[in-house]
Design an enzyme around this catalytic site. Structure first.
Site, PDB file in Angstrom:
ATOM      1  N   CYS A   1      -0.330  -0.106  24.271  1.00 43.40           N
ATOM      2  CA  CYS A   1      -0.644  -1.516  24.004  1.00 43.40           C
ATOM      3  C   CYS A   1       0.065  -2.438  24.983  1.00 43.40           C
ATOM      4  O   CYS A   1       0.017  -3.646  24.827  1.00 43.40           O
ATOM      5  CB  CYS A   1      -0.322  -1.877  22.560  1.00 43.40           C
ATOM      6  SG  CYS A   1       1.389  -1.589  22.127  1.00 43.40           S
TER       7      CYS A   1
ATOM      8  N   HIS B   1       6.050 -13.283  27.005  1.00 44.60           N
ATOM      9  CA  HIS B   1       5.020 -13.418  25.971  1.00 44.60           C
ATOM     10  C   HIS B   1       4.113 -14.607  26.234  1.00 44.60           C
ATOM     11  O   HIS B   1       2.962 -14.639  25.837  1.00 44.60           O
ATOM     12  CB  HIS B   1       5.667 -13.436  24.585  1.00 44.60           C
ATOM     13  CG  HIS B   1       6.162 -12.080  24.234  1.00 44.60           C
ATOM     14  ND1 HIS B   1       7.445 -11.681  24.510  1.00 44.60           N
ATOM     15  CD2 HIS B   1       5.506 -10.993  23.752  1.00 44.60           C
ATOM     16  CE1 HIS B   1       7.573 -10.412  24.165  1.00 44.60           C
ATOM     17  NE2 HIS B   1       6.416  -9.966  23.707  1.00 44.60           N
TER      18      HIS B   1
ATOM     19  N   ARG C   1       2.403  -4.388  13.677  1.00 39.94           N
ATOM     20  CA  ARG C   1       3.762  -4.095  14.134  1.00 39.94           C
ATOM     21  C   ARG C   1       4.741  -4.960  13.364  1.00 39.94           C
ATOM     22  O   ARG C   1       4.526  -6.164  13.217  1.00 39.94           O
ATOM     23  CB  ARG C   1       3.868  -4.397  15.634  1.00 39.94           C
ATOM     24  CG  ARG C   1       5.281  -4.189  16.163  1.00 39.94           C
ATOM     25  CD  ARG C   1       5.345  -4.332  17.657  1.00 39.94           C
ATOM     26  NE  ARG C   1       5.318  -5.739  18.064  1.00 39.94           N
ATOM     27  CZ  ARG C   1       5.371  -6.122  19.338  1.00 39.94           C
ATOM     28  NH1 ARG C   1       5.422  -5.227  20.297  1.00 39.94           N
ATOM     29  NH2 ARG C   1       5.350  -7.401  19.653  1.00 39.94           N
TER      30      ARG C   1
ATOM     31  N   ARG D   1       0.882  -8.501  16.841  1.00 38.82           N
ATOM     32  CA  ARG D   1       2.251  -9.008  17.030  1.00 38.82           C
ATOM     33  C   ARG D   1       2.541 -10.003  15.918  1.00 38.82           C
ATOM     34  O   ARG D   1       2.215 -11.185  16.040  1.00 38.82           O
ATOM     35  CB  ARG D   1       2.382  -9.708  18.383  1.00 38.82           C
ATOM     36  CG  ARG D   1       2.337  -8.805  19.602  1.00 38.82           C
ATOM     37  CD  ARG D   1       2.634  -9.607  20.870  1.00 38.82           C
ATOM     38  NE  ARG D   1       2.863  -8.776  22.018  1.00 38.82           N
ATOM     39  CZ  ARG D   1       1.935  -8.476  22.939  1.00 38.82           C
ATOM     40  NH1 ARG D   1       0.710  -8.944  22.827  1.00 38.82           N
ATOM     41  NH2 ARG D   1       2.240  -7.716  23.971  1.00 38.82           N
TER      42      ARG D   1
ATOM     43  N   ASN E   1       5.119  -2.980  28.757  1.00 38.76           N
ATOM     44  CA  ASN E   1       5.806  -4.223  29.141  1.00 38.76           C
ATOM     45  C   ASN E   1       7.320  -4.039  29.069  1.00 38.76           C
ATOM     46  O   ASN E   1       8.054  -4.463  29.947  1.00 38.76           O
ATOM     47  CB  ASN E   1       5.398  -5.369  28.220  1.00 38.76           C
ATOM     48  CG  ASN E   1       3.903  -5.570  28.194  1.00 38.76           C
ATOM     49  OD1 ASN E   1       3.210  -5.090  29.077  1.00 38.76           O
ATOM     50  ND2 ASN E   1       3.403  -6.244  27.177  1.00 38.76           N
ATOM     51  N   ASP E   2       7.763  -3.407  27.985  1.00 43.75           N
ATOM     52  CA  ASP E   2       9.191  -3.153  27.863  1.00 43.75           C
ATOM     53  C   ASP E   2       9.591  -1.843  28.529  1.00 43.75           C
ATOM     54  O   ASP E   2      10.664  -1.756  29.113  1.00 43.75           O
ATOM     55  CB  ASP E   2       9.599  -3.124  26.384  1.00 43.75           C
ATOM     56  CG  ASP E   2       9.815  -4.535  25.852  1.00 43.75           C
ATOM     57  OD1 ASP E   2      10.521  -5.297  26.535  1.00 43.75           O
ATOM     58  OD2 ASP E   2       9.278  -4.864  24.787  1.00 43.75           O
TER      59      ASP E   2
ATOM     60  N   GLU F   1       8.853   2.177  23.930  1.00 45.27           N
ATOM     61  CA  GLU F   1       9.193   1.101  24.863  1.00 45.27           C
ATOM     62  C   GLU F   1      10.528   1.369  25.536  1.00 45.27           C
ATOM     63  O   GLU F   1      10.904   0.695  26.483  1.00 45.27           O
ATOM     64  CB  GLU F   1       9.320  -0.224  24.095  1.00 45.27           C
ATOM     65  CG  GLU F   1       8.057  -0.647  23.407  1.00 45.27           C
ATOM     66  CD  GLU F   1       8.268  -1.857  22.523  1.00 45.27           C
ATOM     67  OE1 GLU F   1       7.869  -2.947  22.916  1.00 45.27           O
ATOM     68  OE2 GLU F   1       8.823  -1.695  21.413  1.00 45.27           O
TER      69      GLU F   1
ATOM     70  N   ARG G   1      11.862  -8.314  32.578  1.00 43.48           N
ATOM     71  CA  ARG G   1      10.453  -8.712  32.625  1.00 43.48           C
ATOM     72  C   ARG G   1      10.275 -10.223  32.735  1.00 43.48           C
ATOM     73  O   ARG G   1       9.202 -10.720  33.035  1.00 43.48           O
ATOM     74  CB  ARG G   1       9.687  -8.152  31.415  1.00 43.48           C
ATOM     75  CG  ARG G   1      10.049  -8.780  30.087  1.00 43.48           C
ATOM     76  CD  ARG G   1       9.513  -7.973  28.908  1.00 43.48           C
ATOM     77  NE  ARG G   1       8.308  -8.540  28.319  1.00 43.48           N
ATOM     78  CZ  ARG G   1       7.734  -8.093  27.205  1.00 43.48           C
ATOM     79  NH1 ARG G   1       8.251  -7.040  26.560  1.00 43.48           N
ATOM     80  NH2 ARG G   1       6.658  -8.633  26.728  1.00 43.48           N
TER      81      ARG G   1
HETATM   82  C1  PEP Z   1       5.243  -3.856  25.199  1.00 36.51           C
HETATM   83  O1  PEP Z   1       6.475  -3.947  25.280  1.00 36.51           O
HETATM   84  O2  PEP Z   1       4.524  -3.277  26.041  1.00 36.51           O
HETATM   85  C2  PEP Z   1       4.542  -4.492  24.077  1.00 36.51           C
HETATM   86  C3  PEP Z   1       3.251  -4.329  23.910  1.00 36.51           C
HETATM   87  O3  PEP Z   1       5.285  -5.284  23.254  1.00 36.51           O
HETATM   88  P1  PEP Z   1       5.669  -6.801  23.589  1.00 36.51           P
HETATM   89  O4  PEP Z   1       4.941  -7.194  24.842  1.00 36.51           O
HETATM   90  O5  PEP Z   1       5.284  -7.620  22.408  1.00 36.51           O
HETATM   91  O6  PEP Z   1       7.155  -6.713  23.799  1.00 36.51           O
HETATM   92 MG    MG Z   2       7.617  -4.724  23.665  1.00 33.59          MG
END
Ligand code: PEP
Ligand code: MG
Length: 581
Positions: free
Chosen positions: A509, A196, A339, A303, A461-462, A438, A472
């Site tokens: 996203c 993050h 979210r 977020r 991302n997840d 995710e 990650r």
């Molecule tokens: C993701 O996991 O792609 C996402 C947008 O959520 P975060 O990056 O806040 O885990």
């Molecule tokens: Mg995520």
């Protein structure tokens, strides 16, 4: 000394030349193992330690008063001078020494207890001015603790001169405080591509390299560094030739920014006239304002955890409502997808004592916490629903991995609606409820979900880390982390097609949506909504303007058949190279 190139993972593009400043964050209260008590024979030494910390803190604040006078003027300096006076308050500091002398309490604990006592007292006062002083006194307490624990006394919010920050790691709550005008770039010893902190660096437009390793330990305050966030490089003692090259790159970047500026106020349209919905990811209200200013079509991901992470206690319904409402109003009728709390993983919450886990990303995280602590989720849902009366708000649940979870989360939303209805409180009765995709199980079952949810938003991302078993955050496996992996692409295809079959919409996203190289593929797959860091909007608009949607649809079938992420990347690069303009 010779030029030294330190390689890390580039997580936010850009080249900057600047002077190094080492930063180590103040440990959050309660996070550090600390001694609770001391022996009677240690009283003198412990008191001396605290006095030294007090002196360090006083001279640090005094220096800041002087600096602020020069940079921001007398009245702003007065704010800090006011804080300094707390240290001379006849009750505050002496109470700490008394605790050490009479109760044999360790200095850290004495500072914590006395600070909390006074802060709580101030917070309970009717006078707003006095209530606001609670934050000042906590700041003083934090500084004393920092000195006691040997952390540097540098505070991110105090920085005035441009620097390149060098740190072991930066927490997301540190990163949100960075001011891009003074923090030219940062480099950290640990960290991964989509932590993050990396996401925040990109949204703030601060070039960053993480995972640079132990070589960073030798960097000293004040030395000249060049950071190249695109190449993942931090260069110490740059030679004249390299410095010239870096200065040129810096200049080219400025030109590119100007060129992209031309796309800022244009809608996102492909070369054959297809309009694409481009939204922004945000974590704070000012970012919503920035997104509105950048002409985003909406907020695809708010977020909300950043509202919780900066606070020492959980924000109540009113505070949350105020923030969500402001975000909704800033977007003037455009959709705002809020979210629910996505805490856990790399995001800690000082106000909630979360257990330490061996695999935090596979553990007590996101919706799992919300369902386990219904009060937390209920308060947030009520706040979001109330904000829905002031704009086009949608609710999204993070990390849904089974139908049961989704149904329980939906149930909680319906209960909150029922409560508000009974109380006669206004909210949008047709508010959409959607989920993040995710976790691979959810992508595999996208058809079943599509019957029940109003929308999907793919969190690459997840999704990448869970599909490929690649943490990650872990720099050692960062090479394996790739959203162009064919397995990830297959899951994305399933989600978009399931949504279409059931008359729902699918957005994205995760970081992939903001990558111009991915644009032909996502356009070809028929993604409905793309949400990215605000800074990425012009780049993606420019990429879309070169694309023909029909051609991309045909080519996507071929790209999906490729066997490796490298092949996909190469094909996309080749495709991009032959585009006009
Ligand atoms: C993701 O996991 O792609 C996402 C947008 O959520 P975060 O990056 O806040 O885990
Ligand atoms: Mg995520």
């Amino acid at each position: 000394m010779r030029e030294q190139r330190i390689s890390g993972i580039g997580v936010s593009e850009g080249v900057r030349i600047g002077s190094a400043l080492r930063y180590s964050p103040v440990p959050a209260a309660g996070m550090e193992p600390e001694r609770e008590s001391i022996g009677p024979d240690e009283v003198t030494a412990e008191t001396a330690r605290l006095r030294q910390a007090k002196e360090a803190c006083a001279s640090e604040l005094q220096a800041m008063v002087e600096r602020t006078k020069r940079t921001l003027g007398e009245d702003k300096a007065g704010i800090i001078a006011g804080q300094l006076r707390f240290l001379d308050d006849p009750k505050f500091y002496p109470a700490m020494e008394r605790k050490i002398a009479e109760l044999h309490v360790a200095a850290d604990k004495a500072v914590r207890e006395v600070t909390e006592f006074y802060a709580a007292r101030l917070e309970s006062m009717a006078n707003e001015y006095m209530r606001e002083r609670a934050a000042d006194i906590r700041d003083i307490g934090g500084r004393l603790l920092s000195s006691l624990r040997g952390g540097t006394s540098v505070r991110l919010s105090d920085l005035r001169e441009p620097v390149i920050l060098v740190a072991d790691d930066l927490a997301p709550s540190d990163t949100v405080q960075l001011d891009p005008r003074v923090v030219l770039a940062f480099v950290t010893r640990v960290g991964g591509k989509t932590s993050h902190t990396a996401i925040l660096a990109r949204s703030l437009g601060i070039p960053a390299v993480v995972g640079a390793g132990d070589a960073l330990d030798a960097v000293r305050d004040g030395e000249t560094l060049v950071v190249d966030g695109g190449a993942g490089l931090c260069v110490r003692n740059p030679e004249a030739a390299y410095l010239r090259q870096a200065a040129e790159l810096q200049e080219q970047e400025r030109e590119l920014r100007d060129e992209l500026e031309a796309f800022r106020f244009r809608p996102a349209v492909t070369a054959d006239g297809q309009r694409v919905e481009l939204a922004a990811n945000i974590g704070t209200v000012p970012e919503a304002e920035a997104a509105a200013h950048a002409d985003a079509d909406g907020i695809g991901l708010y977020r909300t955890e950043f509202l919780f992470m900066g606070a020492s206690r959980l924000p109540d319904e009113e505070e949350q409502y105020a923030a969500y409402r402001q975000a909704a109003e800033a977007m003037t009728g455009r959709p705002v997808i809020i979210r629910t709390l996505d805490i856990g993983g790399d995001k800690e919450l000082p106000a909630l004592e979360l257990p330490k886990e061996t695999n935090p990303f596979l553990g007590y995280r996101a919706i799992r916490i919300g369902l386990d602590r219904p009060e937390l989720l209920r308060t947030q849902l009520r706040a979001i629903l109330r904000a829905s009366a002031h704009g086009s708000v949608k609710i999204m649940f993070p990390m849904i991995s089974s139908m049961d979870e989704w149904r329980k989360a939906k149930g909680a939303a319906h209960e909150a609606m029922e409560e508000l209805r009974r109380e006669g409180v206004d909210f949008d009765r047709n508010v959409e409820l959607g989920i993040m995709v995710e976790v691979p199980s959810t992508a595999v079952m996208a058809d079943s979900f599509a019957r029940e949810v109003d929308f999907f938003s793919i969190g690459t991302n997840d999704l990448v880390q869970y599909t490929l078993a690649v943490d990650r955050m872990n720099e050692k496996v960062a090479e394996l982390y790739d959203y162009f992996h064919p397995a990830v692409l297959e899951l994305i295809r399933r989600v978009i097609e399931a949504a279409r079959r059931h008359g729902k919409w699918a957005g994205m996203c995760g970081g992939m949506a903001g990558d111009p190289l991915a644009a032909p593929l996502l356009l070809g797959l028929g993604l409905d909504e793309w949400s990215m860091e605000t800074g990425a909007l012009p780049k993606v608009k420019r990429a879309l303007a070169q694309l023909n949607a029909e051609t991309c649809r045909e080519r996507a079938q071929h790209w999906l058949q490729l066997a490796t992420a490298d092949e996909v990347r190469r094909e996309l690069e080749r495709f991009r190279a032959q585009l006009p303009g």
